[in-house]
Scaffold this motif. Sequence first.
Motif, PDB file in Angstrom:
ATOM      1  N   PHE A   1      49.012  57.882  36.521  1.00  0.00           N
ATOM      2  CA  PHE A   1      49.044  56.778  35.559  1.00  0.00           C
ATOM      3  C   PHE A   1      48.300  55.553  36.091  1.00  0.00           C
ATOM      4  N   ILE A   2      48.398  55.306  37.402  1.00  0.00           N
ATOM      5  CA  ILE A   2      47.679  54.172  37.978  1.00  0.00           C
ATOM      6  C   ILE A   2      46.176  54.372  37.860  1.00  0.00           C
ATOM      7  N   VAL A   3      45.701  55.575  38.186  1.00  0.00           N
ATOM      8  CA  VAL A   3      44.260  55.850  38.140  1.00  0.00           C
ATOM      9  C   VAL A   3      43.751  55.835  36.707  1.00  0.00           C
ATOM     10  N   VAL A   4      44.533  56.344  35.780  1.00  0.00           N
ATOM     11  CA  VAL A   4      44.121  56.299  34.375  1.00  0.00           C
ATOM     12  C   VAL A   4      43.948  54.853  33.919  1.00  0.00           C
ATOM     13  N   GLU A   5      44.866  53.995  34.319  1.00  0.00           N
ATOM     14  CA  GLU A   5      44.744  52.579  33.969  1.00  0.00           C
ATOM     15  C   GLU A   5      43.490  51.968  34.585  1.00  0.00           C
ATOM     16  N   PHE A   6      43.206  52.355  35.838  1.00  0.00           N
ATOM     17  CA  PHE A   6      41.986  51.850  36.467  1.00  0.00           C
ATOM     18  C   PHE A   6      40.743  52.377  35.755  1.00  0.00           C
TER      19      PHE A   6
ATOM     20  N   LYS B   1      32.167  44.445  29.023  1.00  0.00           N
ATOM     21  CA  LYS B   1      31.735  43.569  30.105  1.00  0.00           C
ATOM     22  C   LYS B   1      32.914  43.352  31.049  1.00  0.00           C
ATOM     23  N   PRO B   2      32.606  43.093  32.338  1.00  0.00           N
ATOM     24  CA  PRO B   2      33.683  42.972  33.333  1.00  0.00           C
ATOM     25  C   PRO B   2      34.731  41.928  32.983  1.00  0.00           C
ATOM     26  N   SER B   3      34.317  40.826  32.391  1.00  0.00           N
ATOM     27  CA  SER B   3      35.291  39.780  32.071  1.00  0.00           C
ATOM     28  C   SER B   3      36.339  40.282  31.091  1.00  0.00           C
ATOM     29  N   ILE B   4      35.964  41.245  30.247  1.00  0.00           N
ATOM     30  CA  ILE B   4      36.928  41.835  29.311  1.00  0.00           C
ATOM     31  C   ILE B   4      37.791  42.877  30.013  1.00  0.00           C
ATOM     32  N   GLY B   5      37.169  43.718  30.842  1.00  0.00           N
ATOM     33  CA  GLY B   5      37.903  44.795  31.500  1.00  0.00           C
ATOM     34  C   GLY B   5      38.852  44.318  32.575  1.00  0.00           C
ATOM     35  N   LEU B   6      38.417  43.308  33.347  1.00  0.00           N
ATOM     36  CA  LEU B   6      39.205  42.877  34.497  1.00  0.00           C
ATOM     37  C   LEU B   6      40.224  41.797  34.174  1.00  0.00           C
ATOM     38  N   ILE B   7      39.958  41.014  33.148  1.00  0.00           N
ATOM     39  CA  ILE B   7      40.793  39.849  32.903  1.00  0.00           C
ATOM     40  C   ILE B   7      42.229  40.207  32.562  1.00  0.00           C
ATOM     41  N   ASN B   8      42.448  41.408  31.997  1.00  0.00           N
ATOM     42  CA  ASN B   8      43.806  41.832  31.629  1.00  0.00           C
ATOM     43  C   ASN B   8      44.396  42.830  32.621  1.00  0.00           C
ATOM     44  N   SER B   9      43.853  42.843  33.829  1.00  0.00           N
ATOM     45  CA  SER B   9      44.276  43.860  34.806  1.00  0.00           C
ATOM     46  C   SER B   9      45.413  43.399  35.709  1.00  0.00           C
ATOM     47  N   TYR B  10      45.859  42.152  35.571  1.00  0.00           N
ATOM     48  CA  TYR B  10      46.901  41.640  36.467  1.00  0.00           C
ATOM     49  C   TYR B  10      48.180  42.479  36.424  1.00  0.00           C
ATOM     50  N   PRO B  11      48.670  42.883  35.238  1.00  0.00           N
ATOM     51  CA  PRO B  11      49.881  43.738  35.218  1.00  0.00           C
ATOM     52  C   PRO B  11      49.701  45.035  36.005  1.00  0.00           C
TER      53      PRO B  11
END
Length: 357
Positions: A157-162, A173-183
Amino acid sequence: MAHYFAIYGKSPFWLAIFYNHFTPLMLLLGPLLLFYVRGTLNDTSRLNKWDILHFIPALIHLIGIIPYFFQPFEEKIKIASAIIENVDTIITINTNYFYTSTVGFITRPVLLLVYILYCMVLIWNRFTVSKEDQSIPQKQLFFSLRWLIVLIMSLFFIVVEFLIITYNSIFIKPSIGLINSYPLYILSGVAYCIMSFSLLLFPNILYGIPKRIITGGDTKKAKAQKAIPISEESTTNNEDPFYDLSENIKEYLEREKPFLNPDFSVSDIALALQVPQNHVLYCINDIMQTKFSTLKSNLRIAYAVELLSGDLKESFTIEGIAQQSGFNTRASFYNAFKDKTGMTPTEFIAIQKAKIT
């Protein structure tokens, strides 16, 4: 960590340290996971000559980032600052000689997912055939299989989320993909901590799936030898496939007294009997129903009681008795002796003298 400092940490120094330097290690996660799962299922720690192929992707990646390794740290600070200022530039920064950052971002989680899926297949195949194997303790078998399932599914599940984050970062774009990755960072950190802490709560995980190979000579020896009472909690469950090995361990401890060595460890038993350490630990914890530290302490106290009950008590000091029994210090000897017998060595000697007079 690199993702965190790029989005939330906002520290060019720490991002320069974590960015790209450790990426070859991520390509080792899959192979090491495979070796662990396969070794647990097959009860072996050996690797074969073809296993070196699993290290090739990490080696290629390592060679590819050698030029980046030797860049001045000031240049790395500039790269980190540019990423922090505009995270979308991370796609355009190529730090590998062989392929682009986009290929690197995709390759790492995809390869790990492939290894996870293959480990799932190994676990499934083992689960369907091992239930009838009488050389494996069934309780330990199902315990280890459950642990492997929890481990693999957590990583899955962790790898799928990544992968979702990677997909959004590359194709949007990275700003969209990474910005919600904190959880995900919080979830991953908690999951890794729980998995590591599980080893303390459930040491049976370390025994793996022990498979006992019993020879005719070993069986006859186990049946013929005298049962030695290692502890009050020792079991007489001779239906366990490792019962004969537990008896061999008892006989070895009684005959050789390796516990008198202050550095005595599980590996000493394993080397002497030429069996894996996880087999020894399984016998001590599950069949003898005690911990190795408790077993070692009880054996040493029993030996000390024997010395104190004999003529040696007149020619040895308490420190000497402690050293003869395998204790490093007088304090550890006193504490262990009182915990086991309910009295100090001095009180024990006084009682022995009173009996004589």
